[in-house]
Write a protein that holds these residues in place. Sequence first.
Motif, PDB file in Angstrom:
ATOM      1  N   PHE A 285      10.265   5.039  -5.116  1.00  0.00           N
ATOM      2  CA  PHE A 285       9.803   6.202  -4.363  1.00  0.00           C
ATOM      3  C   PHE A 285       9.080   5.713  -3.115  1.00  0.00           C
ATOM      4  CE2 PHE A 285       6.854   5.320  -7.887  1.00  0.00           C
ATOM      5  CZ  PHE A 285       5.742   4.912  -7.187  1.00  0.00           C
ATOM      6  N   ARG A 286       8.785   6.648  -2.240  1.00  0.00           N
ATOM      7  CA  ARG A 286       8.007   6.345  -1.029  1.00  0.00           C
ATOM      8  C   ARG A 286       6.717   7.158  -1.060  1.00  0.00           C
ATOM      9  NH1 ARG A 286      12.252   5.236   3.938  1.00  0.00           N
ATOM     10  NH2 ARG A 286      13.740   4.037   2.676  1.00  0.00           N
ATOM     11  N   ILE A 287       5.633   6.518  -0.639  1.00  0.00           N
ATOM     12  CA  ILE A 287       4.336   7.186  -0.718  1.00  0.00           C
ATOM     13  C   ILE A 287       3.847   7.697   0.628  1.00  0.00           C
ATOM     14  CG2 ILE A 287       3.693   5.703  -2.641  1.00  0.00           C
ATOM     15  CD1 ILE A 287       1.647   4.402  -0.673  1.00  0.00           C
ATOM     16  N   GLY A 288       4.484   7.274   1.722  1.00  0.00           N
ATOM     17  CA  GLY A 288       3.991   7.694   3.029  1.00  0.00           C
ATOM     18  C   GLY A 288       4.971   7.328   4.122  1.00  0.00           C
ATOM     19  N   ASP A 289       4.438   7.247   5.324  1.00  0.00           N
ATOM     20  CA  ASP A 289       5.267   6.965   6.490  1.00  0.00           C
ATOM     21  C   ASP A 289       5.446   5.460   6.649  1.00  0.00           C
ATOM     22  OD1 ASP A 289       5.201   9.706   6.955  1.00  0.00           O
ATOM     23  OD2 ASP A 289       3.376   9.550   8.155  1.00  0.00           O
ATOM     24  N   VAL A 290       5.992   5.057   7.793  1.00  0.00           N
ATOM     25  CA  VAL A 290       6.117   3.638   8.099  1.00  0.00           C
ATOM     26  C   VAL A 290       4.730   3.054   8.344  1.00  0.00           C
ATOM     27  CG1 VAL A 290       8.419   3.921   9.056  1.00  0.00           C
ATOM     28  CG2 VAL A 290       6.430   4.110  10.565  1.00  0.00           C
ATOM     29  N   SER A 291       4.626   1.744   8.247  1.00  0.00           N
ATOM     30  CA  SER A 291       3.368   1.021   8.477  1.00  0.00           C
ATOM     31  C   SER A 291       2.270   1.467   7.519  1.00  0.00           C
ATOM     32  CB  SER A 291       2.911   1.188   9.938  1.00  0.00           C
ATOM     33  OG  SER A 291       3.912   0.764  10.828  1.00  0.00           O
ATOM     34  N   TRP A 292       2.636   1.624   6.249  1.00  0.00           N
ATOM     35  CA  TRP A 292       1.694   2.004   5.202  1.00  0.00           C
ATOM     36  C   TRP A 292       1.319   0.726   4.453  1.00  0.00           C
ATOM     37  CZ3 TRP A 292       1.234   6.569   7.057  1.00  0.00           C
ATOM     38  CH2 TRP A 292       0.543   7.590   6.395  1.00  0.00           C
ATOM     39  N   GLU A 293       0.104   0.224   4.674  1.00  0.00           N
ATOM     40  CA  GLU A 293      -0.327  -1.014   4.026  1.00  0.00           C
ATOM     41  C   GLU A 293      -0.986  -0.675   2.693  1.00  0.00           C
ATOM     42  OE1 GLU A 293      -3.489  -4.721   4.573  1.00  0.00           O
ATOM     43  OE2 GLU A 293      -3.159  -3.309   6.229  1.00  0.00           O
ATOM     44  N   PHE A 294      -0.419  -1.161   1.601  1.00  0.00           N
ATOM     45  CA  PHE A 294      -1.020  -0.837   0.309  1.00  0.00           C
ATOM     46  C   PHE A 294      -0.716  -1.911  -0.725  1.00  0.00           C
ATOM     47  CE2 PHE A 294       3.132   1.205   0.440  1.00  0.00           C
ATOM     48  CZ  PHE A 294       3.668   1.058  -0.832  1.00  0.00           C
ATOM     49  N   ASN A 295      -1.497  -1.873  -1.804  1.00  0.00           N
ATOM     50  CA  ASN A 295      -1.255  -2.770  -2.927  1.00  0.00           C
ATOM     51  C   ASN A 295      -1.203  -1.972  -4.225  1.00  0.00           C
ATOM     52  OD1 ASN A 295      -4.103  -2.609  -3.918  1.00  0.00           O
ATOM     53  ND2 ASN A 295      -4.528  -3.710  -2.008  1.00  0.00           N
ATOM     54  N   ILE A 296      -0.777  -2.619  -5.301  1.00  0.00           N
ATOM     55  CA  ILE A 296      -0.570  -1.968  -6.596  1.00  0.00           C
ATOM     56  C   ILE A 296      -1.433  -2.685  -7.624  1.00  0.00           C
ATOM     57  CG2 ILE A 296       1.146  -1.334  -8.341  1.00  0.00           C
ATOM     58  CD1 ILE A 296       3.242  -1.940  -6.009  1.00  0.00           C
ATOM     59  N   GLN A 297      -2.251  -1.933  -8.373  1.00  0.00           N
ATOM     60  CA  GLN A 297      -3.160  -2.560  -9.331  1.00  0.00           C
ATOM     61  C   GLN A 297      -3.119  -1.807 -10.655  1.00  0.00           C
ATOM     62  OE1 GLN A 297      -6.982  -3.781  -7.452  1.00  0.00           O
ATOM     63  NE2 GLN A 297      -6.084  -2.956  -5.578  1.00  0.00           N
ATOM     64  N   PHE A 298      -2.612  -2.495 -11.699  1.00  0.00           N
ATOM     65  CA  PHE A 298      -2.469  -1.887 -13.016  1.00  0.00           C
ATOM     66  C   PHE A 298      -3.784  -1.901 -13.776  1.00  0.00           C
ATOM     67  CE2 PHE A 298       2.088  -2.531 -12.451  1.00  0.00           C
ATOM     68  CZ  PHE A 298       2.615  -1.427 -13.115  1.00  0.00           C
ATOM     69  N   ALA A 299      -4.030  -0.835 -14.537  1.00  0.00           N
ATOM     70  CA  ALA A 299      -5.115  -0.835 -15.507  1.00  0.00           C
ATOM     71  C   ALA A 299      -4.763  -1.808 -16.631  1.00  0.00           C
ATOM     72  CB  ALA A 299      -5.313   0.570 -16.079  1.00  0.00           C
ATOM     73  N   PRO A 300      -5.751  -2.411 -17.299  1.00  0.00           N
ATOM     74  CA  PRO A 300      -5.456  -3.345 -18.387  1.00  0.00           C
ATOM     75  C   PRO A 300      -4.571  -2.755 -19.477  1.00  0.00           C
ATOM     76  CG  PRO A 300      -7.759  -3.505 -17.767  1.00  0.00           C
ATOM     77  CD  PRO A 300      -7.195  -2.338 -17.013  1.00  0.00           C
ATOM     78  N   SER A 301      -4.678  -1.448 -19.718  1.00  0.00           N
ATOM     79  CA  SER A 301      -3.826  -0.800 -20.716  1.00  0.00           C
ATOM     80  C   SER A 301      -2.374  -0.773 -20.304  1.00  0.00           C
ATOM     81  CB  SER A 301      -4.302   0.635 -20.944  1.00  0.00           C
ATOM     82  OG  SER A 301      -4.103   1.419 -19.766  1.00  0.00           O
ATOM     83  N   GLY A 302      -2.113  -0.881 -19.004  1.00  0.00           N
ATOM     84  CA  GLY A 302      -0.755  -0.778 -18.486  1.00  0.00           C
ATOM     85  C   GLY A 302      -0.242   0.637 -18.393  1.00  0.00           C
TER      86      GLY A 302
END
Length: 438
Positions: A285-302
Amino acid sequence: MNTNTACELKWGMLCAALIFLLLGACSDKDAIDTRPSYDPSKPVTISRFAPDSGGVNTQMIIYGSNFGSDTSQIKVYINGHLARLIGVNGTALYVLVPSKAGTGEVKVVIGNPAKEVVAAGPFKYIFLPSVSTLAGFTDKDGRTAIVDGPIEKAQFEEPYWLCFDEKKNIYVLEEFRGMRFIDADKTQVSTRFRTGNGLDRPRTLSFNTTYDTLYITNDQGSWTGLSTAVATKADNFTRWTSLIYSLQTNGGAAQPQTGDYFYNSYSNGAIFKWDRVAKVSKELFRIGDVSWEFNIQFAPSGDFAYIVVVNQHYILKANFNRETRQLETPVHFVGGRRSAGYQDGVGIDARFDQPHQGAFDENDNFYVCDIFNHCIRKITPEGVVSTFAGRPRTYGYADGALRDAQFDRPMGIIYDKESGTFYVADQKNRRIRIISTE
């Protein structure tokens, strides 16, 4: 005797006792061992201990008799919590008070079969949340360098992102520079690799489920360059190999139970899943427009991941579907989209100024580095945002109580639940900081 003199005397006695213990534990390998031995036919006694109060890692000396000199035969408990035994010399034990010990009895257990002895009077556990410095320093002009070696002499230039392995060794990305390593005992700093040869701006780190593979995202600034590399335990994480090209990535994470790897595209605001068998990427999926700087961080439970949109100042939440093994389309969780600022509050009423790496505690509270607010923010599972540490909108360098301390563009953070300790990559202070919380 005034208070200052009493404190100086007490710490002088502790330091002298420590030196005595350490010297007593050392001997020439060819010399006769004259260190005292534990005698099971005699009683073990405790005459006193000092100090009688303190917090985590307080240095305690326990005085008594018949302790012997073999640390493998001795266990010390404070209010039922095992304390770390540093040294012993017959009539004195040197221990560190464990985290979350609470107030209670001091007990020594020696030998097999075990003999137990309890000290008269309790140890009073005192805790004051605080910020301190683990490693790094600058000269009088604020300059530093990349220096390996003993932790008290090590230096950092741009600490950026942090990661634990299964033994609580710390891996530190330095922006545009490479990856450093702090051993679990917090005594040595070394360099694992330097940037170059296509891995020029490492951005995030994430281990697989068995901790033998480390995913390293790379913001290569183009559509065709290296976006994710991997380093392995076989090479002691000192070498990397290419895994994924293209998409201009600045964040990636492995799901903590399944090991499925997800990463982003700055160029089109998309999230991808890497197929380890087919070795291809699938856009989810896409979360926003171009030039969207982001990272992904899982909770320990997953069960879910936060998608931290750095340059648009807000955070989304995406659930993990265990049947499809995919992240589902996220919802806007906290912060104002494209609305930089500082404000505690609930949900989208809160304001951040470039949130970056975060860390989860035991209750799924998320502590995120708020870069240009120069502080650490706390986000509850219900979306309540508060200021946890630092002075909002005021950069500087100061240790002390949580809200008296100062940071200068904190970027990375990890949490050790066993000790109740956060480690923070304080980028422009060129230091690794500690937040003790219990």
